[in-house]
Design an enzyme around this catalytic site. Structure first.
Site, PDB file in Angstrom:
ATOM      1  CB  SER B 117      -0.877  -0.028   1.249  1.00 38.57           C
ATOM      2  OG  SER B 117      -1.421   1.247   1.507  1.00 38.57           O
ATOM      3  CE1 TYR B 140      -3.957  -2.183   5.536  1.00 39.62           C
ATOM      4  CE2 TYR B 140      -3.006  -0.262   4.485  1.00 39.62           C
ATOM      5  CZ  TYR B 140      -3.689  -1.455   4.393  1.00 39.62           C
ATOM      6  OH  TYR B 140      -4.101  -1.907   3.173  1.00 39.62           O
ATOM      7  CE  LYS B 144      -1.462  -4.141   3.442  1.00 37.82           C
ATOM      8  NZ  LYS B 144      -1.851  -5.355   2.695  1.00 37.82           N
TER       9      LYS B 144
END
Lengths: 306, 306
Positions: B117, B140, B144
């Site tokens: 991402s 997050y 990732k």
């Protein structure tokens, strides 16, 4: 001040712990290691916990104390992690993340010093420093870099103050260190100091980063005392084998230089003998320093070993 | 060819899986999701496994097949991972590492496409691309980035061929997507296509990266087909809100532009409305592409939603 040291019986961990014991500002030390309590730790200020931080019950025992400062050094060495990557992951990655997660849950917002490594960089040219994009070439380095990222995220979340300190190979490890490809650096120092012959696996022109355990401990303690968060690359002297041998000859007698027989091993020379310039201007501005000279490096490296 | 898709019932996962079902070269698809098997997956070529990849027994069920190609999409969305970081770690980090570790143990050396991402970057100016040093500003994004590093290490070890594909926000997610701060981009498209009024939380000059789900799926399939290993940043169109509204007005009637009422929210504008230029020259050379134009973006984004 309450302090946690993981890997407290290790080469750097024991030197650090002994230095902390001498510090009047340190009230209690919780020292964790797979090894039994060594003689130097037989003091009321040290609570020795024998076990691995990959063991939940050991971490729970550790976390009964709330810490002001944490030095997280314990790890499986690089060569072992490379041949047993699942063990490497369990100890070097998962257990480190678990420890950070549990520390994040304490109310004291500790200052965490994480012992990272130059293994995060992988092969690279040009000046190397904290801004160099890491491309680890061993699993050990990949895990170290991942923990750096996790620590930075805990800092961003306001759960702790944290600094990842990238250590070069530290001299002079005692005896025949296993699992460290850079062991020859320590062996060279010990051999010439003892007046013994040494078969050197890198050429006279091989260039390495050198940092004594005394100076490494000073740097870790400094990292714990400052407020700066993020990744720092420790300054180190960039010296050729020949320059180090010359300094050893000055310290112990010129004839000692003749004890070295050079038999370069291509793999060791390529991996450990071609270190580029360091870019550590930011770290010097933060107060980090190398040993100053080859002569001081040797004095610091061998002083601690005795 | 045997293919694994995790997160197969998700917005991107279902579009990808439906595309793979249409591909004659794909013999079997193992599709994993927390959701029950959807109607479109009622074909003998799809084995649907209902469960989370953070569940060891689910992973063991998955790994009964040896895969030629793996698309790992499943994750806890960013906003949820930020408020529940331990859940985020378990699913987005630990389960991903476990899945990679188990894939590494298979004999087929699969090609792994990991859905990373743009959340890895964090706040940054100047052209952004795969060489931009990641400084994730949400947990997050940190996770990732850590999985990208783990995948690269498995590739280095020769255990798989792998590519981490950094996805921007993909349009047009159905309904009121929760947990995605960039949901307004999809909502704007749906509202104007349906002729409904829309209160827009960013200004006309806000600049975002836009990529349709059709083009995102094309890119993931392309990533699976090429041999290149490492991190790639998907190309996307960099358009202002005004440019997208103009394209919607051209597609659906000029009066539709009047349906938008701009009420910029400072936080959303700052986080999602100031995207810099993308540097994706390397990715274009590898054959990755954006939607080509605002008009095509809208056609591709809404075609899939129906």
């Amino acid at each position: 001040m309450r302090v946690l040291v993981t890997g407290a019986a290790g080469f750097i961990g024991s030197a650090l712990s002994r230095s902390l014991i001498r510090d009047a500002a340190v009230r209690d030390i919780v020292a964790v290691d797979l090894a039994e309590r060594p003689a130097w730790a037989a003091t009321g200020r040290v609570r020795w916990i024998c076990g691995g931080i990959d063991d939940r019950s050991v971490r729970d025992k550790i976390l009964r104390t709330e810490f002001d400062r944490v030095f997280h050094l314990s790890s499986v060495p690089g060569a072992l992690a490379e041949s047993a990557p699942q063990l490497g992951r369990r100890v070097n990655l998962d257990a480190s993340l678990d420890l950070l997660e549990q520390l994040a849950g304490t109310s004291r917002c500790p200052r965490v010093v994480y012992a990272s490594s130059i293994a995060v960089y992988g092969p690279c040219s040009g000046p190397v420093g904290s801004r160099t994009p890491p491309r680890p070439a061993i699993t050990y380095g990949a895990h170290k870099h991942m923990v750096e990222i996790a620590l930075a995220d805990h800092v961003r979340r306001g759960e702790m103050s944290g600094i990842s300190v990238r250590l070069p190979g530290i001299v002079a490890r005692p005896g025949r260190a296993t699992g460290f490809g850079s062991a020859f650096m320590s062996e060279l120092l010990h051999a010439l100091a003892a007046g013994e012959p040494y078969c050197c696996p890198v050429s006279p022109a091989a260039t390495m980063w050198w940092l004594s355990v005394v100076q490494a401990v000073n740097s870790l303690i400094h990292a714990g005392a400052i407020a700066h968060c993020g990744v720092v690359q420790l300054p180190a002297l960039r010296l050729t084998t020949a320059e180090v041998v010359e300094a050893l000859a000055e310290a112990f007698g010129t004839e000692r230089a003749l004890l070295v027989e050079y038999r370069p091993d291509d793999r060791i020379e390529a991996t450990f003998g071609r270190f580029p310039e360091l870019d550590v201007a930011d770290e010097r501005a933060l107060g980090f320093a190398d040993d100053g000279s080859a002569a001081m490096l040797i004095r610091n490296a061998l002083a601690q070993a005795n």
